[in-house]
Design an enzyme around this catalytic site. Structure first.
Site, PDB file in Angstrom:
ATOM      1  N   SER A 475       0.714  -1.356  -0.034  1.00 29.33           N
ATOM      2  CA  SER A 475       0.055  -0.089   0.059  1.00 29.33           C
ATOM      3  C   SER A 475       0.857   1.195  -0.047  1.00 29.33           C
ATOM      4  O   SER A 475       1.410   1.545  -0.919  1.00 29.33           O
ATOM      5  CB  SER A 475      -0.763  -0.141   1.141  1.00 29.33           C
ATOM      6  OG  SER A 475      -2.043   0.937   0.963  1.00 29.33           O
ATOM      7  N   ASP A 486      10.394   5.892  -9.834  1.00 35.63           N
ATOM      8  CA  ASP A 486      10.102   6.877 -11.202  1.00 35.63           C
ATOM      9  C   ASP A 486      10.712   7.862 -11.195  1.00 35.63           C
ATOM     10  O   ASP A 486      10.977   8.360 -12.219  1.00 35.63           O
ATOM     11  CB  ASP A 486       8.280   7.086 -11.202  1.00 35.63           C
ATOM     12  CG  ASP A 486       7.665   5.608 -11.361  1.00 35.63           C
ATOM     13  OD1 ASP A 486       8.046   4.772 -11.744  1.00 35.63           O
ATOM     14  OD2 ASP A 486       6.320   5.768 -10.742  1.00 35.63           O
ATOM     15  N   LYS A 500      -0.962  -4.322  -3.142  1.00 35.79           N
ATOM     16  CA  LYS A 500      -2.218  -3.608  -3.015  1.00 35.79           C
ATOM     17  C   LYS A 500      -2.270  -2.371  -3.367  1.00 35.79           C
ATOM     18  O   LYS A 500      -1.710  -1.358  -3.088  1.00 35.79           O
ATOM     19  CB  LYS A 500      -2.564  -3.795  -1.446  1.00 35.79           C
ATOM     20  CG  LYS A 500      -3.459  -2.999  -1.064  1.00 35.79           C
ATOM     21  CD  LYS A 500      -5.180  -3.544  -1.189  1.00 35.79           C
ATOM     22  CE  LYS A 500      -5.996  -3.286  -0.350  1.00 35.79           C
ATOM     23  NZ  LYS A 500      -6.469  -1.707  -0.248  1.00 35.79           N
TER      24      LYS A 500
END
Length: 694
Positions: A475, A486, A500
């Site tokens: 999560s 990224d 998740k």
């Protein structure tokens, strides 16, 4: 992120008549005749249909195709191993296979109740059969016969008739007796345990209420949408919350049903179970006792029933009988763990720092390590305007400042076993390491994408860093790790994360509550964290089987996908060096005793998982067990030899009275995964520096 939904009041309830199935051949069916759906349940079912139609993230149609999924899911819920229903039962039920969409739309719950009541009939028959077999005495069972039992019956055909079920159950009872016998239980103790287990299950059958049937049936429907969408009955609604499905406040463990067992999914950081150091993910809980009271066998119990036994007042003691996940598949030997129930204290979940001292290429280096067990925020203090409120970001910022004063050469953020928490904190923590920019995207069921961003200019820590993750990083951890990857801000190292990547909300109903998925997380690159999780730049061998633990292990898990990215791709400074970094890592860990042990243990576990047929011949079973234990002992002693430790003569079962290890006495250099992460980061610094000089 909050989203409020409006529960539409359904003024009219329609129903259509359904032809009843043939009466069961057993007289036990009379016991369940009084179990019928009531008006409140009918209205609630119609509300669930409407809410899923309007607000679920996917908004899939409720049609014949979904009807088949509901039907098959319901059968799997009631009889996952195909050990109760006969082929004749299924032939009767098949008339409704494509009609459950129509039944649900009209509020007709009778078919769901009818199937469940037939299940109760068949279950009673099987328990009566098992008790009759045990009544003849476990010492009368012949374990010299060469026969076997198929343990993975998911793809098996339904038993032809009752005689076929009798033979299947004869083997099943024989297997249970043999497992306990090999676990060194005496025949009398085995007899008493199994008789008590089956009689307890029979007595609980008699207590079945309409609410039990309704919850099972509506969940079979709801969970065809995704595994996190579920109906909570009025009794169960208070036990669960949106962010920690099936969490137990008393011991700090997240559990789920696994056929007839209750399995540990993960441990809450700094919770009583985690601090005990005697429970691990994928362990199975087979018994529960209050304090010094009698141990209650809970095999075959519903999850909510086990939850009620485990929960209790703060300060009280619960004893759990646990079958460790690292046992061989047929090894039912267990241990008893005593846990004092308590609320998890925020300060115990706080981030903490250490310094990792490493030798690399003939030079000494210091790396800062910040362990982040959870993404926490003291909402009460924050809302009250307390300037000293606790939060992950505030604590990490302070620790980073201290580490920079110590002149560390780089930083490792340790997110292993971090199950998530505050989305706000994941965003703010990301902001410490990047300049202004998006941190996570949230796509809603209407297709709108909300962009959460770091609005503060400047970067608090600009130095080199790595993020260490594993399968239990979930999560909010995945959002932070994904953003670091990224933005090319850190090397991501470790195991594939949990996966998740969906957002749920709780919607009150006239009767109970519905937890439904209404949004999905995406990384700033546009990739979802759902199902796939975050794939590390350098992967480590997993300590848990990803087929057992993780989002992809759940039925009907929503797929990975991608949307338009929120940032323009920049040059990845790590990419030119990844092949060399991996080669160096592989070379360094090829003979590292901890890494070799992890790889071998996982390979053995995966090999054993593929063996789904077990012998019921005692001599052969004992030989197989001895062979597995011999391999496990050899792996452990190889690890010990490589670390300069004394070998073991045999694998010792953990002492239930042993005190948990004191984490503070463990040096960061003793953690093989952490040390290797530091070496990889130092490899990168060396390679990058060499390129810069040229």
């Amino acid at each position: 992120m909050k989203r409020s939904l409006i529960c539409s009041a359904l003024a009219f309830v329609f129903s259509i008549s359904v032809l009843p199935l043939h009466a069961s051949t057993t007289s036990a069916s009379d016991s369940w005749d009084s179990i019928q759906p009531d008006r409140e349940q009918v209205i609630a079912s119609l509300n669930v249909v409407e809410l899923l139609k309007r607000h679920h993230y996917n908004k899939p149609p409720l049609n014949d195709e979904r009807s088949v999924k509901i039907y098959e899911g319901y059968l799997k819920l009631l009889d996952p191993a195909k050990m109760y229903f006969t082929a004749g039962d299924i032939a009767e039920f098949n008339q409704w296979k494509t009609q459950f969409d129509d039944f649900l739309k009209s509020g007709d719950l009778d078919p769901g109740f009818t199937i469940y009541k037939r299940h109760l009939d068949r279950l009673k028959e099987r328990l009566d059969f098992a008790l009759a077999m045990l009544d003849k005495g476990v010492d009368k069972i012949d374990f010299s016969v060469d026969e076997s039992l198929e343990t993975d019956r998911e793809k098996a055909t339904w038993a032809k008739d009752r005689a076929a079920l009798d033979d299947l159950w004869r083997k099943r009872v024989k297997d249970e007796v043999l497992r306990l016998k090999i676990a060194n239980k005496e025949p009398k103790a085995i007899q008493e345990l199994l008789v008590k287990r089956y009689k307890n299950q029979l007595s609980r059958l008699e207590q079945t209420r309409g609410e039990d049937v309704f919850q099972a049936y509506i969940n079979a429907f709801a969970q065809t949408y995704d595994p996190h969408t579920q109906y909570l009955s009025p009794d169960n609604a208070e036990n669960f919350d949106i962010n920690m499905s099936l969490s137990l406040e008393g011991i700090g463990a997240v559990l789920q049903s696994d056929n007839e067992h209750v399995k540990v999914v993960r441990l809450v950081p700094a919770g009583p179970a985690e601090k005990s150091k005697q429970i691990a993910p994928a362990d199975k809980i087979v018994g529960v006792a209050q304090g010094n009271g009698e141990m209650v066998d809970v095999i075959g119990w519903r999850l909510d029933e086990v939850v009620k036994l485990i929960r209790g007042p703060k300060g009280s003691v619960v004893r759990l009988e646990v079958v460790p996940a690292n046992n061989a598949p047929n090894d039912q030997s267990s241990k008893i763990v005593s846990i004092t129930r308590e609320a998890v204290k925020l300060e115990e979940q706080a981030a903490k720092k250490s310094v990792l001292n490493l030798e690399h290429d003939g030079h000494a280096f210091k790396l800062g390590v910040i362990e982040v067990p959870a993404f926490y925020l003291d909402f009460k203090a924050f809302r009250a305007g307390d300037p000293e409120y606790k939060s992950t970001t505030r604590d990490v910022k302070k620790l980073l400042g201290e580490l920079q004063k110590e002149k560390v050469d780089g930083v490792v953020i340790d997110l292993r076993n971090n199950g998530g928490g505050s989305l706000q904190e994941a965003t703010e923590l990301t902001g410490l390491f990047i300049d202004q920019g998006p941190t996570v995207l949230v796509r809603n069921s209407d297709g709108r994408v909300d962009v959460l961003a770091d609005e503060n200019t400047g970067i608090f820590y600009k130095g080199p860093m790595a993020v260490l993750v594993n399968r239990l990083s979930a999560s909010a951890s995945e959002i932070f790790a994904g953003a670091m990857q990224d933005y090319h801000r850190a090397l991501i190292i470790g195991g594939q994360t949990f996966g998740k990547g969906t957002v749920q909300t709780i919607q009150p109903l006239n009767h109970g509550e519905l937890k439904l998925t209404l949004a999905k997380f995406y990384r700033v690159s546009g990739q979802s964290t759902q199902h796939q999780g975050v794939i590390p730049d350098i992967e480590y061998p997993s300590v848990v089987d990803t087929k057992e633990i993780g989002e992809s292990a759940l039925p009907e898990a929503m797929p990975w996908d991608s949307i338009r990215p929120a940032i323009k791709p920049e040059v990845d400074p790590f990419k030119p060096f990844l092949a060399e970094l991996k080669a160096r890592h592989d070379s360094r860990t090829a003979h590292n005793p901890d890494f070799v042990y992890s790889r071998e243990r996982l390979a053995l576990a995966q090999k054993l998982m593929k063996e789904t047929t077990i012998t019921l011949n005692e001599a052969k079973r004992r030989a197989q067990q001895a062979d597995i234990e011999s391999k496990q002992l050899a792996m452990e002693n190889s690890r010990r030899k490589g670390k300069g430790e004394e070998p073991l003569k045999e694998l010792k079962k953990e002492d239930e009275d042993a005190l948990p290890l004191d984490d503070d006495k463990t040096k960061p250099e003793d953690d093989a995964y952490l040390t290797e992460t530091g070496q990889i980061l130092l490899d990168y610094l060396g390679l990058n520096s060499a390129v810069a000089k040229h």
